[in-house]
Design a protein around this motif. Sequence first.
Motif, PDB file in Angstrom:
ATOM      1  N   LEU A 141       0.811  -1.209   0.000  1.00 33.74           N
ATOM      2  CA  LEU A 141       0.000   0.000   0.000  1.00 33.74           C
ATOM      3  C   LEU A 141       0.851   1.269   0.000  1.00 33.74           C
ATOM      4  CD1 LEU A 141      -2.765  -0.974   2.576  1.00 33.74           C
ATOM      5  CD2 LEU A 141      -2.906  -0.995   0.074  1.00 33.74           C
ATOM      6  N   VAL A 142       0.323   2.281  -0.683  1.00 31.06           N
ATOM      7  CA  VAL A 142       0.920   3.610  -0.681  1.00 31.06           C
ATOM      8  C   VAL A 142      -0.189   4.633  -0.443  1.00 31.06           C
ATOM      9  CG1 VAL A 142       2.897   3.090  -2.168  1.00 31.06           C
ATOM     10  CG2 VAL A 142       0.750   3.806  -3.197  1.00 31.06           C
ATOM     11  N   VAL A 143       0.199   5.742   0.163  1.00 35.02           N
ATOM     12  CA  VAL A 143      -0.727   6.839   0.436  1.00 35.02           C
ATOM     13  C   VAL A 143      -0.548   7.897  -0.643  1.00 35.02           C
ATOM     14  CG1 VAL A 143      -1.350   8.668   2.076  1.00 35.02           C
ATOM     15  CG2 VAL A 143      -0.638   6.411   2.935  1.00 35.02           C
ATOM     16  N   PHE A 144      -1.658   8.402  -1.143  1.00 38.76           N
ATOM     17  CA  PHE A 144      -1.672   9.525  -2.061  1.00 38.76           C
ATOM     18  C   PHE A 144      -2.410  10.676  -1.397  1.00 38.76           C
ATOM     19  CE2 PHE A 144      -0.688   6.451  -5.312  1.00 38.76           C
ATOM     20  CZ  PHE A 144      -0.086   7.180  -6.331  1.00 38.76           C
ATOM     21  N   LEU A 145      -1.868  11.888  -1.550  1.00 41.70           N
ATOM     22  CA  LEU A 145      -2.544  13.103  -1.108  1.00 41.70           C
ATOM     23  C   LEU A 145      -3.119  13.791  -2.336  1.00 41.70           C
ATOM     24  CD1 LEU A 145       0.062  14.554   1.436  1.00 41.70           C
ATOM     25  CD2 LEU A 145      -1.882  13.033   1.897  1.00 41.70           C
ATOM     26  N   GLY A 146      -4.298  14.385  -2.175  1.00 44.70           N
ATOM     27  CA  GLY A 146      -4.974  15.039  -3.288  1.00 44.70           C
ATOM     28  C   GLY A 146      -4.187  16.196  -3.868  1.00 44.70           C
ATOM     29  N   PRO A 147      -4.528  16.597  -5.070  1.00 46.17           N
ATOM     30  CA  PRO A 147      -3.788  17.653  -5.775  1.00 46.17           C
ATOM     31  C   PRO A 147      -3.738  18.982  -5.027  1.00 46.17           C
ATOM     32  CG  PRO A 147      -5.408  16.633  -7.228  1.00 46.17           C
ATOM     33  CD  PRO A 147      -5.623  16.071  -5.868  1.00 46.17           C
ATOM     34  N   ARG A 148      -4.765  19.298  -4.238  1.00 43.65           N
ATOM     35  CA  ARG A 148      -4.801  20.575  -3.522  1.00 43.65           C
ATOM     36  C   ARG A 148      -4.468  20.410  -2.033  1.00 43.65           C
ATOM     37  NH1 ARG A 148      -9.586  22.804  -3.050  1.00 43.65           N
ATOM     38  NH2 ARG A 148     -10.732  20.890  -3.366  1.00 43.65           N
ATOM     39  N   HIS A 149      -4.027  19.211  -1.629  1.00 41.42           N
ATOM     40  CA  HIS A 149      -3.670  18.988  -0.224  1.00 41.42           C
ATOM     41  C   HIS A 149      -2.483  19.882   0.130  1.00 41.42           C
ATOM     42  CE1 HIS A 149      -2.609  17.068   3.517  1.00 41.42           C
ATOM     43  NE2 HIS A 149      -3.644  16.254   3.413  1.00 41.42           N
ATOM     44  N   PRO A 150      -2.557  20.642   1.219  1.00 42.64           N
ATOM     45  CA  PRO A 150      -1.456  21.559   1.568  1.00 42.64           C
ATOM     46  C   PRO A 150      -0.096  20.883   1.699  1.00 42.64           C
ATOM     47  CG  PRO A 150      -3.369  21.946   2.972  1.00 42.64           C
ATOM     48  CD  PRO A 150      -3.667  20.737   2.150  1.00 42.64           C
ATOM     49  N   ALA A 151      -0.052  19.634   2.147  1.00 42.69           N
ATOM     50  CA  ALA A 151       1.237  18.950   2.295  1.00 42.69           C
ATOM     51  C   ALA A 151       1.769  18.445   0.967  1.00 42.69           C
ATOM     52  CB  ALA A 151       1.087  17.778   3.271  1.00 42.69           C
ATOM     53  N   GLY A 152       0.930  18.369  -0.044  1.00 41.82           N
ATOM     54  CA  GLY A 152       1.342  17.833  -1.339  1.00 41.82           C
ATOM     55  C   GLY A 152       2.409  18.646  -2.045  1.00 41.82           C
ATOM     56  N   ALA A 153       2.403  19.956  -1.851  1.00 40.92           N
ATOM     57  CA  ALA A 153       3.365  20.824  -2.529  1.00 40.92           C
ATOM     58  C   ALA A 153       4.806  20.501  -2.148  1.00 40.92           C
ATOM     59  CB  ALA A 153       3.055  22.283  -2.231  1.00 40.92           C
ATOM     60  N   SER A 154       5.015  19.937  -0.952  1.00 40.19           N
ATOM     61  CA  SER A 154       6.360  19.636  -0.504  1.00 40.19           C
ATOM     62  C   SER A 154       6.836  18.260  -0.923  1.00 40.19           C
ATOM     63  CB  SER A 154       6.435  19.751   1.022  1.00 40.19           C
ATOM     64  OG  SER A 154       5.605  18.766   1.612  1.00 40.19           O
TER      65      SER A 154
END
Length: 187
Positions: free
Chosen positions: A171-184
């Motif tokens: 399993l892997v976790v994906f964060l949504g395109p607008r998730h604040p942590a995603g930019a990093s």
Amino acid sequence: MQVRTVGGEGVRAYADGIGRVYAEVFTAPPWNEDPAAAGQYTERLATDAERPGFTAGLALGADGTVTGFATAWTTPAPFPADRSYGHVARALGPGRVREWLSGALEVDELAVAPAARGAGTGAALLAAVTRQAPDGRCWLLTSVHAASTVRFYRRAGWHQLPTPVPGRAGLVVFLGPRHPAGASLPR
């Protein structure tokens, strides 16, 4: 194709069609679930529909049959320990789980019947159930063994966390395109 968003009460009317699509998708590779799992999923769906923030996206063909679906709900705080949650918590640690996942919109399932693929159905369903994500905070789990699924989420702008989740499922976790942590995160 028409995409309709429904809540817990509305999803019950489509349970048979959802179960059919679930069986068609998840009994095939790479998931290889037992066909009885579809019946179990529709039973679980009735319980999931009671969760806070539950929403379902339904792709309906011209004749009104379900050709795809997605379900999502608000991840509770404190973060659960059942199902795969415990593995996710161990992989990410309590700080990231609390900050990134608790209170966020969690996409639980997304499935498109093989005959309906290639027409943007999956992307439309994903957009329908994540549209109301608080501050863009949404996430999901999938398996690295489902290479086409991983590619789909990447193309849709989702951010794959580089931290693997322990266990056989890969399993892997994906964060949504607008998730604040995603930019990093790396793309």
